[in-house]
Motif scaffolding. Sequence first.
Motif, PDB file in Angstrom:
ATOM      1  N   GLY A 178       0.708  -1.183  -0.014  1.00 35.45           N
ATOM      2  CA  GLY A 178      -0.107   0.004   0.034  1.00 35.45           C
ATOM      3  C   GLY A 178       0.874   0.939   0.101  1.00 35.45           C
ATOM      4  N   HIS A 179       0.277   2.291   0.263  1.00 30.57           N
ATOM      5  CA  HIS A 179       0.840   3.585  -0.158  1.00 30.57           C
ATOM      6  C   HIS A 179       0.830   4.520   1.286  1.00 30.57           C
ATOM      7  CE1 HIS A 179      -0.603   2.851  -4.058  1.00 30.57           C
ATOM      8  NE2 HIS A 179       0.596   3.167  -4.438  1.00 30.57           N
ATOM      9  N   GLY A 180       0.108   3.793   2.443  1.00 23.44           N
ATOM     10  CA  GLY A 180      -0.085   4.552   3.639  1.00 23.44           C
ATOM     11  C   GLY A 180       1.420   4.848   4.210  1.00 23.44           C
ATOM     12  N   LYS A 181       1.240   6.095   4.899  1.00 20.09           N
ATOM     13  CA  LYS A 181       2.515   6.574   5.587  1.00 20.09           C
ATOM     14  C   LYS A 181       2.675   6.262   7.047  1.00 20.09           C
ATOM     15  CE  LYS A 181       2.707  10.458   2.155  1.00 20.09           C
ATOM     16  NZ  LYS A 181       2.929  11.880   2.025  1.00 20.09           N
ATOM     17  N   ARG A 182       1.903   5.764   7.744  1.00 21.02           N
ATOM     18  CA  ARG A 182       2.129   5.546   8.961  1.00 21.02           C
ATOM     19  C   ARG A 182       1.699   4.006   9.380  1.00 21.02           C
ATOM     20  NH1 ARG A 182      -0.972   5.500  13.728  1.00 21.02           N
ATOM     21  NH2 ARG A 182      -2.820   5.979  12.613  1.00 21.02           N
ATOM     22  N   ARG A 183       0.318   3.580   9.065  1.00 25.71           N
ATOM     23  CA  ARG A 183      -0.288   2.253   9.854  1.00 25.71           C
ATOM     24  C   ARG A 183       0.697   1.155   8.792  1.00 25.71           C
ATOM     25  NH1 ARG A 183      -5.629   1.772  12.714  1.00 25.71           N
ATOM     26  NH2 ARG A 183      -4.787  -0.105  13.337  1.00 25.71           N
ATOM     27  N   THR A 184       0.396   1.183   7.387  1.00 34.59           N
ATOM     28  CA  THR A 184       0.943   0.417   6.558  1.00 34.59           C
ATOM     29  C   THR A 184       2.227  -0.170   6.922  1.00 34.59           C
ATOM     30  OG1 THR A 184      -0.914   1.045   4.836  1.00 34.59           O
ATOM     31  CG2 THR A 184       1.191  -0.229   4.130  1.00 34.59           C
ATOM     32  N   PRO A 185       3.193   0.988   6.723  1.00 38.28           N
ATOM     33  CA  PRO A 185       4.572   0.456   7.257  1.00 38.28           C
ATOM     34  C   PRO A 185       4.853  -0.196   8.287  1.00 38.28           C
ATOM     35  CG  PRO A 185       4.487   2.765   6.382  1.00 38.28           C
ATOM     36  CD  PRO A 185       3.286   2.342   6.491  1.00 38.28           C
ATOM     37  N   ALA A 186       4.111   0.151   9.713  1.00 42.82           N
ATOM     38  CA  ALA A 186       4.104  -0.380  10.667  1.00 42.82           C
ATOM     39  C   ALA A 186       3.487  -1.937  10.720  1.00 42.82           C
ATOM     40  CB  ALA A 186       3.250   0.387  11.813  1.00 42.82           C
ATOM     41  N   LEU A 187       2.332  -1.957   9.967  1.00 41.28           N
ATOM     42  CA  LEU A 187       1.988  -3.400   9.739  1.00 41.28           C
ATOM     43  C   LEU A 187       3.224  -4.138   9.012  1.00 41.28           C
ATOM     44  CD1 LEU A 187      -1.814  -2.874   9.079  1.00 41.28           C
ATOM     45  CD2 LEU A 187      -0.771  -3.795  10.985  1.00 41.28           C
ATOM     46  N   VAL A 205       8.289   5.222  -5.425  1.00 42.51           N
ATOM     47  CA  VAL A 205       8.632   3.784  -4.902  1.00 42.51           C
ATOM     48  C   VAL A 205       9.757   3.664  -3.808  1.00 42.51           C
ATOM     49  CG1 VAL A 205       9.279   1.519  -5.470  1.00 42.51           C
ATOM     50  CG2 VAL A 205       7.784   2.484  -6.976  1.00 42.51           C
ATOM     51  N   ALA A 206      10.947   4.308  -4.116  1.00 42.18           N
ATOM     52  CA  ALA A 206      11.987   4.516  -3.065  1.00 42.18           C
ATOM     53  C   ALA A 206      11.715   5.037  -1.772  1.00 42.18           C
ATOM     54  CB  ALA A 206      13.172   5.129  -3.564  1.00 42.18           C
ATOM     55  N   PRO A 207      10.946   6.067  -1.716  1.00 40.25           N
ATOM     56  CA  PRO A 207      10.487   6.777  -0.414  1.00 40.25           C
ATOM     57  C   PRO A 207       9.655   5.947   0.122  1.00 40.25           C
ATOM     58  CG  PRO A 207      10.458   8.225  -2.484  1.00 40.25           C
ATOM     59  CD  PRO A 207      10.689   6.916  -3.012  1.00 40.25           C
ATOM     60  N   THR A 208       8.563   5.365  -0.453  1.00 39.92           N
ATOM     61  CA  THR A 208       7.805   4.269   0.396  1.00 39.92           C
ATOM     62  C   THR A 208       8.372   2.875   0.996  1.00 39.92           C
ATOM     63  OG1 THR A 208       6.235   4.641  -1.429  1.00 39.92           O
ATOM     64  CG2 THR A 208       5.676   2.850  -0.082  1.00 39.92           C
ATOM     65  N   PHE A 209       9.426   2.582   0.383  1.00 34.56           N
ATOM     66  CA  PHE A 209      10.351   1.561   0.593  1.00 34.56           C
ATOM     67  C   PHE A 209      11.004   2.105   1.984  1.00 34.56           C
ATOM     68  CE2 PHE A 209      11.040  -0.820  -3.443  1.00 34.56           C
ATOM     69  CZ  PHE A 209       9.711  -1.352  -3.260  1.00 34.56           C
ATOM     70  N   SER A 210      11.465   3.370   1.910  1.00 38.72           N
ATOM     71  CA  SER A 210      12.358   3.951   3.102  1.00 38.72           C
ATOM     72  C   SER A 210      11.294   3.882   4.430  1.00 38.72           C
ATOM     73  CB  SER A 210      12.790   5.293   2.838  1.00 38.72           C
ATOM     74  OG  SER A 210      13.743   5.034   1.549  1.00 38.72           O
ATOM     75  N   ARG A 211       9.912   4.191   4.358  1.00 37.27           N
ATOM     76  CA  ARG A 211       9.206   4.305   5.310  1.00 37.27           C
ATOM     77  C   ARG A 211       9.090   2.922   6.069  1.00 37.27           C
ATOM     78  NH1 ARG A 211       6.350   8.312   2.064  1.00 37.27           N
ATOM     79  NH2 ARG A 211       4.840   6.576   1.138  1.00 37.27           N
ATOM     80  N   VAL A 212       9.152   2.083   5.214  1.00 37.56           N
ATOM     81  CA  VAL A 212       9.222   0.538   5.976  1.00 37.56           C
ATOM     82  C   VAL A 212      10.368   0.061   6.549  1.00 37.56           C
ATOM     83  CG1 VAL A 212       8.911  -2.015   5.435  1.00 37.56           C
ATOM     84  CG2 VAL A 212       7.410  -0.274   4.225  1.00 37.56           C
TER      85      VAL A 212
END
Length: 308
Positions: A178-187, A205-212
């Motif tokens: 997903g694209h969520g910035k808080r709960r999705t990376p946490a899950l 894509v890369a910034p989303t991976f970085s949040r994870v």
Amino acid sequence: MRLVIFTEPQQGASYDDLRRVAQTAEASGYDGFFRSDHFVTMGGDGRPGPTDAWLTLAGLAVQTSRIRLGTLVSSATFRLPGPLAIAVAQADAMSNGRIEFGLGGGWFETEHAAYGIPFPPLGERFDRLEEQLEIITGLWATPAGRTYDFHGKHYQLSDSPALPKPVQSPRPPVIVGGHGKRRTPALAARFADEFNVPFSKIADVAPTFSRVREACAAIGRTTLPTFSAAAVLCVGRDEAEVRRRAAAIGREADEMRANGGVVGTPGEAVETIQRYAEAGATRLFLQTMDLSDLDHVEFVAAEVARQL
């Protein structure tokens, strides 16, 4: 880069349609065959009608022999976690350990209304997703001979025998995306073996991976999930064939290019896939919309995959 054929059967596909594509993908050397989990079309009449994701994968488990099989992603609103854990474990056994389990919170309200499925508010859907991930992975991880209990806000399990167990150890790979910035990376940090960014501009894509990665660091997780992405597929021998294939799925080639699609001639497709690799993806789900065009699947395997 591992390549997966990813289908959207709610747009109109029978089981036989999916079987032909899955068997073609396996014969062509793809890493996996995945499908979405939806019950209502998002354009067109959707005939002959929806197919159930896990019934489909169970059938394909015995009609294929090598290719990985999974959902991107099942909806936590559709099924109770206990029976879903049983279904996925059984499909894993039927496939001799080739199942991958993608689970999300659900988002398409229309299909819920169409088939009488409750559609809670967004926050509750995330809460249910979190509990389902904990329950399903907990059931699979419970040692044989012991029972599993869970007492959450939305689900309660008491003295579950936590059976059957999947063939894969410790479990089938769990995919969160997903694209969520808080709960999705946490899950993803807590539960995912793989994190997927669906249908994004490559620059995002890369910034989303970085949040994870940051979410993993926050809980002390040192082994990162696999990173993957999903993109529409439209490749041809020349630009005329690209545009013909785009028209067949009701899209414009340039629009798909601009939004991260793997679109164009084989050389152009390879360059796009390399950009996903540079962003950190090691697996790419190729959204294949025209399931009658088996030549498309074979052509990409022969002219794109071999260059990677």
